[in-house]
Enzyme design. Structure first.
Site, PDB file in Angstrom:
ATOM      1  N   GLY A  84       0.811  -1.220   0.000  1.00 50.68           N
ATOM      2  CA  GLY A  84       0.000   0.000   0.000  1.00 50.68           C
ATOM      3  C   GLY A  84       0.839   1.261   0.000  1.00 50.68           C
ATOM      4  N   THR A 128       1.552   3.215  -2.350  1.00 51.46           N
ATOM      5  CA  THR A 128       1.011   4.308  -3.183  1.00 51.46           C
ATOM      6  C   THR A 128      -0.174   5.005  -2.521  1.00 51.46           C
ATOM      7  N   GLN A 134      -2.342   6.870   0.859  1.00 47.17           N
ATOM      8  CA  GLN A 134      -2.048   8.011   1.748  1.00 47.17           C
ATOM      9  C   GLN A 134      -0.991   7.646   2.794  1.00 47.17           C
ATOM     10  N   ASP A 135      -1.277   6.620   3.602  1.00 46.46           N
ATOM     11  CA  ASP A 135      -0.375   6.284   4.711  1.00 46.46           C
ATOM     12  C   ASP A 135       0.951   5.746   4.200  1.00 46.46           C
ATOM     13  N   ALA A 158      -4.956  -2.414   1.019  1.00 50.28           N
ATOM     14  CA  ALA A 158      -6.328  -2.889   1.248  1.00 50.28           C
ATOM     15  C   ALA A 158      -7.272  -2.221   0.267  1.00 50.28           C
ATOM     16  N   TYR A 214     -14.745  -9.107  -3.240  1.00 49.58           N
ATOM     17  CA  TYR A 214     -13.414  -8.572  -3.584  1.00 49.58           C
ATOM     18  C   TYR A 214     -12.752  -7.987  -2.333  1.00 49.58           C
ATOM     19  N   SER A 238      -8.478  -1.279  12.013  1.00 47.37           N
ATOM     20  CA  SER A 238      -9.272  -0.068  11.808  1.00 47.37           C
ATOM     21  C   SER A 238     -10.340   0.133  12.875  1.00 47.37           C
ATOM     22  N   GLU A 269     -13.104   1.191  12.245  1.00 49.46           N
ATOM     23  CA  GLU A 269     -14.350   0.748  11.607  1.00 49.46           C
ATOM     24  C   GLU A 269     -14.786  -0.609  12.185  1.00 49.46           C
ATOM     25  N   TYR A 308     -16.161  -4.264   4.663  1.00 49.58           N
ATOM     26  CA  TYR A 308     -14.781  -3.829   4.920  1.00 49.58           C
ATOM     27  C   TYR A 308     -14.400  -4.127   6.369  1.00 49.58           C
ATOM     28  N   LYS A 338     -11.567  -6.636   7.936  1.00 48.31           N
ATOM     29  CA  LYS A 338     -10.480  -6.162   8.816  1.00 48.31           C
ATOM     30  C   LYS A 338     -10.465  -6.951  10.133  1.00 48.31           C
ATOM     31  N   HIS A 389      -7.768   9.039   9.849  1.00 48.99           N
ATOM     32  CA  HIS A 389      -6.707  10.043   9.776  1.00 48.99           C
ATOM     33  C   HIS A 389      -6.607  10.531   8.334  1.00 48.99           C
TER      34      HIS A 389
HETATM   35  P1  NAP Z   1      -5.498   4.105   0.727  1.00 52.36           P
HETATM   36  O1  NAP Z   1      -5.017   5.490   0.491  1.00 52.36           O
HETATM   37  O2  NAP Z   1      -6.789   3.667   0.160  1.00 52.36           O
HETATM   38  O3  NAP Z   1      -4.341   3.118   0.202  1.00 52.36           O
HETATM   39  C1  NAP Z   1      -4.580   1.746   0.021  1.00 52.36           C
HETATM   40  C2  NAP Z   1      -3.359   1.129  -0.621  1.00 52.36           C
HETATM   41  O4  NAP Z   1      -3.615  -0.279  -0.831  1.00 52.36           O
HETATM   42  C3  NAP Z   1      -3.022   1.724  -2.001  1.00 52.36           C
HETATM   43  O5  NAP Z   1      -1.627   1.796  -2.131  1.00 52.36           O
HETATM   44  C4  NAP Z   1      -3.583   0.674  -2.938  1.00 52.36           C
HETATM   45  O6  NAP Z   1      -2.948   0.639  -4.200  1.00 52.36           O
HETATM   46  C5  NAP Z   1      -3.256  -0.599  -2.172  1.00 52.36           C
HETATM   47  N1  NAP Z   1      -4.015  -1.752  -2.660  1.00 52.36           N
HETATM   48  C6  NAP Z   1      -5.355  -1.823  -2.865  1.00 52.36           C
HETATM   49  N2  NAP Z   1      -5.663  -3.040  -3.357  1.00 52.36           N
HETATM   50  C7  NAP Z   1      -4.502  -3.733  -3.473  1.00 52.36           C
HETATM   51  C8  NAP Z   1      -4.170  -5.029  -3.932  1.00 52.36           C
HETATM   52  N3  NAP Z   1      -5.098  -5.865  -4.407  1.00 52.36           N
HETATM   53  N4  NAP Z   1      -2.876  -5.398  -3.925  1.00 52.36           N
HETATM   54  C9  NAP Z   1      -1.904  -4.557  -3.471  1.00 52.36           C
HETATM   55  N5  NAP Z   1      -2.156  -3.317  -3.029  1.00 52.36           N
HETATM   56  C10 NAP Z   1      -3.451  -2.917  -3.020  1.00 52.36           C
HETATM   57  O7  NAP Z   1      -5.544   3.788   2.289  1.00 52.36           O
HETATM   58  P2  NAP Z   1      -4.874   4.585   3.511  1.00 52.36           P
HETATM   59  O8  NAP Z   1      -5.815   5.633   3.949  1.00 52.36           O
HETATM   60  O9  NAP Z   1      -3.482   4.913   3.168  1.00 52.36           O
HETATM   61  O10 NAP Z   1      -4.910   3.460   4.635  1.00 52.36           O
HETATM   62  C11 NAP Z   1      -3.842   2.528   4.781  1.00 52.36           C
HETATM   63  C12 NAP Z   1      -4.363   1.278   5.485  1.00 52.36           C
HETATM   64  O11 NAP Z   1      -4.871   1.636   6.751  1.00 52.36           O
HETATM   65  C13 NAP Z   1      -5.488   0.555   4.775  1.00 52.36           C
HETATM   66  O12 NAP Z   1      -5.341  -0.817   5.030  1.00 52.36           O
HETATM   67  C14 NAP Z   1      -6.743   1.087   5.445  1.00 52.36           C
HETATM   68  O13 NAP Z   1      -7.777   0.147   5.334  1.00 52.36           O
HETATM   69  C15 NAP Z   1      -6.241   1.237   6.856  1.00 52.36           C
HETATM   70  N6  NAP Z   1      -6.869   2.282   7.666  1.00 52.36           N
HETATM   71  C16 NAP Z   1      -6.945   3.553   7.211  1.00 52.36           C
HETATM   72  C17 NAP Z   1      -7.476   4.543   8.010  1.00 52.36           C
HETATM   73  C18 NAP Z   1      -7.574   5.974   7.558  1.00 52.36           C
HETATM   74  O14 NAP Z   1      -8.309   6.730   8.182  1.00 52.36           O
HETATM   75  N7  NAP Z   1      -6.828   6.374   6.537  1.00 52.36           N
HETATM   76  C19 NAP Z   1      -7.929   4.220   9.305  1.00 52.36           C
HETATM   77  C20 NAP Z   1      -7.821   2.899   9.740  1.00 52.36           C
HETATM   78  C21 NAP Z   1      -7.276   1.943   8.928  1.00 52.36           C
HETATM   79  P3  NAP Z   1      -3.475   1.550  -5.437  1.00 52.36           P
HETATM   80  O15 NAP Z   1      -2.762   2.877  -5.281  1.00 52.36           O
HETATM   81  O16 NAP Z   1      -3.028   0.762  -6.605  1.00 52.36           O
HETATM   82  O17 NAP Z   1      -4.962   1.671  -5.291  1.00 52.36           O
HETATM   83  N1  GDD Z   2     -16.983   8.810   1.536  1.00 48.38           N
HETATM   84  C1  GDD Z   2     -18.063   9.554   1.821  1.00 48.38           C
HETATM   85  N2  GDD Z   2     -18.637  10.279   0.814  1.00 48.38           N
HETATM   86  N3  GDD Z   2     -18.542   9.565   3.075  1.00 48.38           N
HETATM   87  C2  GDD Z   2     -19.606  10.345   3.339  1.00 48.38           C
HETATM   88  C3  GDD Z   2     -20.229  11.122   2.354  1.00 48.38           C
HETATM   89  C4  GDD Z   2     -19.735  11.077   1.031  1.00 48.38           C
HETATM   90  O1  GDD Z   2     -20.239  11.724   0.109  1.00 48.38           O
HETATM   91  N4  GDD Z   2     -21.254  11.807   2.929  1.00 48.38           N
HETATM   92  C5  GDD Z   2     -21.263  11.474   4.220  1.00 48.38           C
HETATM   93  N5  GDD Z   2     -20.275  10.567   4.480  1.00 48.38           N
HETATM   94  C6  GDD Z   2     -20.002   9.942   5.778  1.00 48.38           C
HETATM   95  C7  GDD Z   2     -19.957   8.423   5.742  1.00 48.38           C
HETATM   96  O2  GDD Z   2     -21.263   7.868   5.726  1.00 48.38           O
HETATM   97  C8  GDD Z   2     -19.178   8.130   7.018  1.00 48.38           C
HETATM   98  O3  GDD Z   2     -20.053   8.112   8.112  1.00 48.38           O
HETATM   99  C9  GDD Z   2     -18.248   9.349   7.154  1.00 48.38           C
HETATM  100  O4  GDD Z   2     -18.724  10.333   6.227  1.00 48.38           O
HETATM  101  C10 GDD Z   2     -16.791   9.051   6.861  1.00 48.38           C
HETATM  102  O5  GDD Z   2     -16.716   8.398   5.611  1.00 48.38           O
HETATM  103  P1  GDD Z   2     -15.309   8.113   4.881  1.00 48.38           P
HETATM  104  O6  GDD Z   2     -14.531   9.368   4.796  1.00 48.38           O
HETATM  105  O7  GDD Z   2     -15.597   7.374   3.632  1.00 48.38           O
HETATM  106  O8  GDD Z   2     -14.529   7.224   5.938  1.00 48.38           O
HETATM  107  P2  GDD Z   2     -14.984   5.946   6.791  1.00 48.38           P
HETATM  108  O9  GDD Z   2     -15.084   6.379   8.210  1.00 48.38           O
HETATM  109  O10 GDD Z   2     -16.120   5.252   6.187  1.00 48.38           O
HETATM  110  O11 GDD Z   2     -13.711   4.984   6.593  1.00 48.38           O
HETATM  111  C11 GDD Z   2     -12.398   5.492   6.737  1.00 48.38           C
HETATM  112  O12 GDD Z   2     -11.976   5.363   8.085  1.00 48.38           O
HETATM  113  C12 GDD Z   2     -11.843   4.025   8.556  1.00 48.38           C
HETATM  114  C13 GDD Z   2     -11.379   4.096  10.025  1.00 48.38           C
HETATM  115  O13 GDD Z   2     -12.477   4.271  10.857  1.00 48.38           O
HETATM  116  C14 GDD Z   2     -11.493   4.718   5.775  1.00 48.38           C
HETATM  117  O14 GDD Z   2     -10.220   5.332   5.731  1.00 48.38           O
HETATM  118  C15 GDD Z   2     -11.303   3.284   6.229  1.00 48.38           C
HETATM  119  O15 GDD Z   2     -10.318   2.650   5.397  1.00 48.38           O
HETATM  120  C16 GDD Z   2     -10.823   3.301   7.686  1.00 48.38           C
HETATM  121  O16 GDD Z   2     -10.624   1.988   8.154  1.00 48.38           O
END
Ligand code: NAP
Ligand code: GDD
Length: 346
Positions: A8, A10, A12-13, A87, A100, A130, A132, A153, A157, A183
Site C-alpha cells: 500500500g 502508493t 495516503q499512509d 487494502a 473482492y 481499523s 471501523e 470492509y 479487517k 486520519h
Molecule cells: P489508501 O489510500 O486507500 O491506500 C490503500 C493502498 O492499498 C493503495 O496503495 C492501494 O494501491 C493498495 N491496494 C489496494 N488493493 C490492493 C491489492 N489488491 N494489492 C496490493 N495493493 C493494493 O488507504 P490509507 O488511507 O493509506 O490506509 C492505509 C491502510 O490503513 C489501509 O489498510 C486502510 O484500510 C487502513 N486504515 C486507514 C485509516 C484511515 O483513516 N486512513 C484508518 C484505519 C485503517 P493503489 O494505489 O493501486 O490503489
Molecule cells: N466517503 C463519503 N462520501 N462519506 C460520506 C459522504 C460522502 O459523500 N457523505 C457522508 N459521508 C459519511 C460516511 O457515511 C461516514 O459516516 C463518514 O462520512 C466518513 O466516511 P469516509 O470518509 O468514507 O470514511 P470511513 O469512516 O467510512 O472509513 C475510513 O476510516 C476508517 C477508520 O475508521 C477509511 O479510511 C477506512 O479505510 C478506515 O478503516
C-alpha cells in the site's frame, strides 16, 4: 541500515510512511499494483533511480491477491520490518464489492502472513487494523472494546486482525495491530469525505463547481492527521514485545461540523452548496467513533497534536494552493509549527 517492506505504498499512509522511513535511513521496498497508467503520484517526489548505487527506495509489482509474488518478495527483499497497509479501504465501496473486499483486505493479510511463515524471514509486522471494526460498539472505543463490524470492509479487517493475533500466538511472529481511527491529510483519497469536502471548497472558490453532494452528515468520526499516525506505526515495531494499540485523538466531530469548518474557513456558506445524494448513504452506518487513546499515551507517550480545527485548515489551505487560489494560511502555520521535520511535501 534496516530494510522495510510496505504494502500500500502508493496510498495516503504508505506514502507518508515511506517518507518517514527514508528520513530514518531505512531502505524501503514497496509493493505496487500493476496498472496500465502510472499511479504513483503520492510517492513521485521520493523516486530514486534504482540504478543509482545510493538508491534506497525500490518498487515491486505485486498484488495482495497473488500469494506467489508475495512469497518471492520476502526471499528477495528479506525485510526487517513489514508495514501491511494495502487494502480495498473504502467502506461504501465494500458494500458494492463485498467478495473482492474480503479477498484483498481479509485474505490478502493471510497471504502476507503465510509468505512470512513460509519464507522463514525473521521480521516484524505492522497490520493496519481499523476503528471501523468497532462499528456499533459504544464510544469511547479502546483496546478492550468488543468489535461489532457493520460493513464488509470492517468484517474483513476483523478477520485480518484476528489472523495477525493468531500468527503472533501460534508462530511467535512479532506482529502488531494498530487500530487506527480516521486520519486525513492533503494526500487523502479524493472519495473519502474530508478530501471530497476540501476539494469541493477549492473548486467552488475557483468557480468550477456549485454543488457538493454528500450522504449522512450526522455520522461522527475521530479525525486525526495522517503523518502523526505513521510515526506511531514505526514506534509500535520498536517495542520490546508485540502489542495491539488503539490510536486516535479522543475527540469526535460530525461530518456536518467538518463541512461547516471547511466552508467557513474559506469564507463560504455551506448551506448554499451542500445537497443530499442518497447514493452516498450506506446500508448500515457507523454512527459514532471516538477513541480512548489513554493506553497508547501511557505506554508509548503518544498523543495527537494536530486537532480537528488545524486538520481542516491544513487540508483547505493545501487544496486552495493547488487550485492557485490565495489561502488563509493558518493551516500552513499550524503545520510549520509542527513536529514533522521529515516531511518533504504536505
Ligand atoms: P489508501 O489510500 O486507500 O491506500 C490503500 C493502498 O492499498 C493503495 O496503495 C492501494 O494501491 C493498495 N491496494 C489496494 N488493493 C490492493 C491489492 N489488491 N494489492 C496490493 N495493493 C493494493 O488507504 P490509507 O488511507 O493509506 O490506509 C492505509 C491502510 O490503513 C489501509 O489498510 C486502510 O484500510 C487502513 N486504515 C486507514 C485509516 C484511515 O483513516 N486512513 C484508518 C484505519 C485503517 P493503489 O494505489 O493501486 O490503489
Ligand atoms: N466517503 C463519503 N462520501 N462519506 C460520506 C459522504 C460522502 O459523500 N457523505 C457522508 N459521508 C459519511 C460516511 O457515511 C461516514 O459516516 C463518514 O462520512 C466518513 O466516511 P469516509 O470518509 O468514507 O470514511 P470511513 O469512516 O467510512 O472509513 C475510513 O476510516 C476508517 C477508520 O475508521 C477509511 O479510511 C477506512 O479505510 C478506515 O478503516
Amino acid at each position: 541500515m534496516k530494510v522495510a517492506l510496505i504494502t500500500g505504498i502508493t496510498g495516503q499512509d504508505g506514502s507518508y510512511l515511506a517518507e518517514f522511513l527514508l528520513a530514518k535511513a531505512y531502505t524501503v521496498h514497496g509493493l505496487v499494483r500493476r496498472a496500465s497508467t502510472f499511479h504513483t503520484d503520492r510517492i513521485d517526489h521520493l523516486y530514486q533511480d534504482p540504478h543509482d548505487s545510493k538508491a534506497r527506495l525500490f518498487l515491486h509489482y505485486g498484488d495482495l491477491a497473488d500469494s506467489g509474488q508475495l512469497t518471492n518478495l520476502f526471499y528477495e527483499v528479506k525485510p526487517d520490518e513489514v508495514y501491511h497497509l494495502g487494502a480495498q479501504s473504502h467502506v461504501r465501496v465494500s458494500f458494492d464489492m463485498p467478495d473482492y473486499t474480503g479477498d484483498v483486505t481479509g485474505l490478502g493479510t493471510v497471504r502476507l502472513l503465510e509468505a512470512i511463515r513460509k519464507s522463514g524471514v525473521r521480521c516484524r509486522l505492522y497490520q493496519a487494523s481499523s476503528s471501523e471494526m468497532f462499528g456499533a460498539a459504544p464510544a469511547p472505543q479502546s483496546e478492550t472494546t468488543p468489535f461489532q463490524p457493520r460493513s464488509p470492509y470492517a468484517a474483513a479487517k476483523v478477520y485480518a486482525h484476528w489472523m495477525v493475533r493468531n500468527y503472533r500466538e501460534g508462530y511467535g511472529l512479532f506482529a502488531c495491530n494498530g487500530i487506527l481511527f480516521n486520519h486525513e491529510s492533503p494526500r487523502r483519497g479524493e472519495t473519502f469525505v474530508t478530501r471530497k469536502i476540501t476539494r469541493a471548497v477549492a473548486a467552488i472558490k475557483a468557480g468550477r463547481q456549485q454543488t457538493l453532494y454528500l450522504g449522512n452528515l450526522d455520522a461522527r468520526r475521530d479525525w486525526g492527521y495522517a503523518p502523526e499516525y505513521v510515526e506511531l506505526m514505526w514506534r509500535m515495531l520498536q517495542m520490546t514485545a508485540p502489542q495491539d494499540f488503539v490510536f486516535g485523538t479522543g475527540e469526535t466531530h460530525s461530518v456536518r461540523e467538518f463541512v461547516e469548518a471547511a466552508f467557513g474557513y474559506a469564507g463560504l456558506d455551506w448551506r448554499e452548496h451542500v445537497k443530499l445524494d442518497q447514493r452516498y448513504l450506506r446500508p448500515t452506518e457507523v454512527e459514532l467513533l471516538k477513541a480512548d487513546p489513554s493506553n497508547v499515551k501511557r505506554q508509548l507517550g503518544w498523543e495527537a497534536h494536530v486537532r480537528f480545527a488545524d486538520l481542516v485548515r491544513i487540508m483547505v489551505d493545501a487544496e486552495l494552493e493547488t487550485a492557485g487560489l490565495p489561502a488563509p494560511g493558518e493551516g500552513k502555520r499550524a503545520f510549520d509549527a509542527g513536529r514533522f521535520g521529515w516531511l518533504r511535501r504536505p
